[in-house]
Design a protein around this motif. Sequence first.
Motif, PDB file in Angstrom:
ATOM      1  N   VAL A 275       0.786  -1.691  -0.231  1.00  0.00           N
ATOM      2  CA  VAL A 275      -0.218  -0.049   0.076  1.00  0.00           C
ATOM      3  C   VAL A 275       1.024   0.916  -0.275  1.00  0.00           C
ATOM      4  O   VAL A 275       2.473   1.333   0.773  1.00  0.00           O
ATOM      5  CB  VAL A 275      -0.949   0.123   1.486  1.00  0.00           C
ATOM      6  CG1 VAL A 275      -1.722   1.895   1.106  1.00  0.00           C
ATOM      7  CG2 VAL A 275      -2.389  -1.398   1.039  1.00  0.00           C
ATOM      8  N   ASP A 276       0.039   2.070  -0.815  1.00  0.00           N
ATOM      9  CA  ASP A 276       0.622   3.989  -0.940  1.00  0.00           C
ATOM     10  C   ASP A 276      -0.159   4.527   0.299  1.00  0.00           C
ATOM     11  O   ASP A 276      -0.698   4.647  -0.163  1.00  0.00           O
ATOM     12  CB  ASP A 276       1.058   4.681  -1.921  1.00  0.00           C
ATOM     13  CG  ASP A 276       2.161   5.610  -2.268  1.00  0.00           C
ATOM     14  OD1 ASP A 276       2.097   5.997  -0.557  1.00  0.00           O
ATOM     15  OD2 ASP A 276       2.220   5.649  -3.443  1.00  0.00           O
ATOM     16  N   ILE A 277       0.969   4.653   1.751  1.00  0.00           N
ATOM     17  CA  ILE A 277       0.155   5.574   2.923  1.00  0.00           C
ATOM     18  C   ILE A 277      -0.737   6.730   2.011  1.00  0.00           C
ATOM     19  O   ILE A 277      -1.615   7.689   2.530  1.00  0.00           O
ATOM     20  CB  ILE A 277       0.778   5.672   3.606  1.00  0.00           C
ATOM     21  CG1 ILE A 277       0.030   5.416   4.449  1.00  0.00           C
ATOM     22  CG2 ILE A 277       1.705   6.060   3.995  1.00  0.00           C
ATOM     23  CD1 ILE A 277      -1.244   4.620   5.115  1.00  0.00           C
ATOM     24  N   GLN A 281      -6.203   6.326   3.229  1.00  0.00           N
ATOM     25  CA  GLN A 281      -6.563   5.139   3.442  1.00  0.00           C
ATOM     26  C   GLN A 281      -7.102   3.847   2.564  1.00  0.00           C
ATOM     27  O   GLN A 281      -7.751   3.994   1.245  1.00  0.00           O
ATOM     28  CB  GLN A 281      -7.954   4.542   4.398  1.00  0.00           C
ATOM     29  CG  GLN A 281      -6.992   5.523   6.109  1.00  0.00           C
ATOM     30  CD  GLN A 281      -5.860   4.190   6.579  1.00  0.00           C
ATOM     31  OE1 GLN A 281      -6.522   2.967   6.518  1.00  0.00           O
ATOM     32  NE2 GLN A 281      -4.320   4.834   7.491  1.00  0.00           N
ATOM     33  N   GLU A 282      -6.114   2.218   2.654  1.00  0.00           N
ATOM     34  CA  GLU A 282      -6.829   1.294   1.920  1.00  0.00           C
ATOM     35  C   GLU A 282      -7.279   0.245   2.484  1.00  0.00           C
ATOM     36  O   GLU A 282      -6.970   0.053   3.597  1.00  0.00           O
ATOM     37  CB  GLU A 282      -5.882   1.376   0.826  1.00  0.00           C
ATOM     38  CG  GLU A 282      -5.694   2.195  -0.516  1.00  0.00           C
ATOM     39  CD  GLU A 282      -4.691   1.905  -1.409  1.00  0.00           C
ATOM     40  OE1 GLU A 282      -4.387   0.945  -2.281  1.00  0.00           O
ATOM     41  OE2 GLU A 282      -3.946   2.940  -1.950  1.00  0.00           O
ATOM     42  N   TYR A 283      -7.978  -0.223   2.140  1.00  0.00           N
ATOM     43  CA  TYR A 283      -8.334  -1.739   2.834  1.00  0.00           C
ATOM     44  C   TYR A 283      -7.326  -2.753   2.514  1.00  0.00           C
ATOM     45  O   TYR A 283      -7.380  -3.537   4.192  1.00  0.00           O
ATOM     46  CB  TYR A 283      -9.720  -2.351   2.136  1.00  0.00           C
ATOM     47  CG  TYR A 283      -9.217  -2.678   1.095  1.00  0.00           C
ATOM     48  CD1 TYR A 283      -9.455  -4.560   0.797  1.00  0.00           C
ATOM     49  CD2 TYR A 283      -9.603  -2.691  -0.280  1.00  0.00           C
ATOM     50  CE1 TYR A 283      -8.806  -5.035  -0.423  1.00  0.00           C
ATOM     51  CE2 TYR A 283      -9.767  -3.255  -1.627  1.00  0.00           C
ATOM     52  CZ  TYR A 283      -9.111  -4.235  -1.544  1.00  0.00           C
ATOM     53  OH  TYR A 283      -9.317  -5.290  -2.921  1.00  0.00           O
ATOM     54  N   GLY A 284      -6.331  -2.085   2.371  1.00  0.00           N
ATOM     55  CA  GLY A 284      -5.019  -2.995   2.534  1.00  0.00           C
ATOM     56  C   GLY A 284      -4.415  -2.654   3.387  1.00  0.00           C
ATOM     57  O   GLY A 284      -3.326  -3.591   4.104  1.00  0.00           O
ATOM     58  N   CYS A 285      -4.216  -1.937   4.331  1.00  0.00           N
ATOM     59  CA  CYS A 285      -3.812  -1.511   5.238  1.00  0.00           C
ATOM     60  C   CYS A 285      -3.952  -1.870   6.751  1.00  0.00           C
ATOM     61  O   CYS A 285      -5.622  -2.110   6.759  1.00  0.00           O
ATOM     62  CB  CYS A 285      -3.624   0.139   5.435  1.00  0.00           C
ATOM     63  SG  CYS A 285      -2.564   1.020   6.802  1.00  0.00           S
TER      64      CYS A 285
END
Length: 464
Positions: A275-277, A281-285
């Motif tokens: 993930v690129d923070i 926010q992404e669900y992969g974080c």
Amino acid sequence: MTDKKIQIENLYEEGELWVQNLGDKTIHAKRMKGKFRNLKWLAIFVWLPFFMGPYLTWDDKQAILFDIDNRQYHLFNITIFPQDIWMLTMVLLFLSILLAIMTAILGRIFCGYFCFQTIWTDIFTKIEQWIEGTPVQRRKLDKEPMSFNKFRLKLVKHSIWIAIALFSGITWMLYFGVTWTNYVKGDVTSTTMVITAIISFGAYVFAGFMREQTCLWICPYARIQGAMVDEQSILPTYDYYRGERRGRLKKGKFVKGFGDCVDCHQCVAVCPTGVDIRKGQEYGCITCGLCIDACDLVMEKVGKPKGLICYTSLAEMKFNKPVKVFYKRPRVIIYASVLFLALSILVYGILNLAPMDLKVLHDRQPLFVQLSDGSIRNKYELKVMNKTNKIMPISISFSSKIKNLKSKKSFKTVMIPSGNVKSIYVYLIALESDVGSDNNVIFVVKSEQVTLEYKTLFFTPKSI
């Protein structure tokens, strides 16, 4: 392939244009020192009791044992039977609400530090690094054609992975009464072998190959976390206002008009899910905080304040509002109330587990029998369960306001085997004229540890 595509592919491999991995590439995350990296290593010890549990003893017996054959669960000096299965409901409710309250306060902190998938993957990738080298070396090795050196490295790595996976699968089965001796001698059932193989294969595939894809596509928690967090939830967050516009250093100096982000991509390089923070926010974080370690290290090197990426809330970062303490947030209060209720019921149940259980079933077909002398007979089945690990002697008696109510046979001491239910049939007889408006009968069963009572009815033609 055009020069532009080649350039983009090279940048992608180096993490320059990295986007969330959808499974087409293997993520080889970089490992950097930092406080959150240290916390992740400490979190591994949360699973240490899992590997120690089967070897603990209590009263010369395995302390934690799922005895499927006898339908018993032994937890030190506590024995739980199917009749107490309601406590499992409380355990599941407690764990689910605990997960919800953790997410509401700190996001997917469980995923980042305590989930078995995260920890096993961390161990597997660490072994991969020891054997195959840095992320750059591993990517290069993956692209190389098969050679003796590549085969040797892969063989060593996969052998260790399989050993860990097998150890995990066997350890799980040890909780069900299987021993290492059974495995060595081949004295295990086909069911045991199948379950061991499934768990081992799952650990090997999920931690060794699928890795973050397990979190993205198999685990439902990544999807439902969005309903659990709000603007007060504390998550790893990129300070967009301070970091943008991004720009690389030129001759070691910052360019006027650029933000503090030097576009080094180290936050992406260390992310175990790709993930690129900086994109939000992404669900992969999984909120592991490793991007914070990487960014702080870079900021320290370039002489800028740390905290460009930090744990904070949306309310604090975007709206400059202070973070509410957790006990003032309605959602957290509701979660905490349910959590406390489930825990209280569970503790009460454990502390009040009776060594014996009693149920009385009145014969329904027929409800009563009228004998030749005009008296009425009722049949009862007393089901007494011994929840201890020893044979339990019991005595039976009854009381009632019915005049001259008597048993067909005299009561004797009955022996109840350990962990078993025994049915005892009792026939009570009384004249219909002696049965008044109060036709209650109370059976009393006594053992050395406890006395139980059970109220039932005595039926006659006029009571129907």
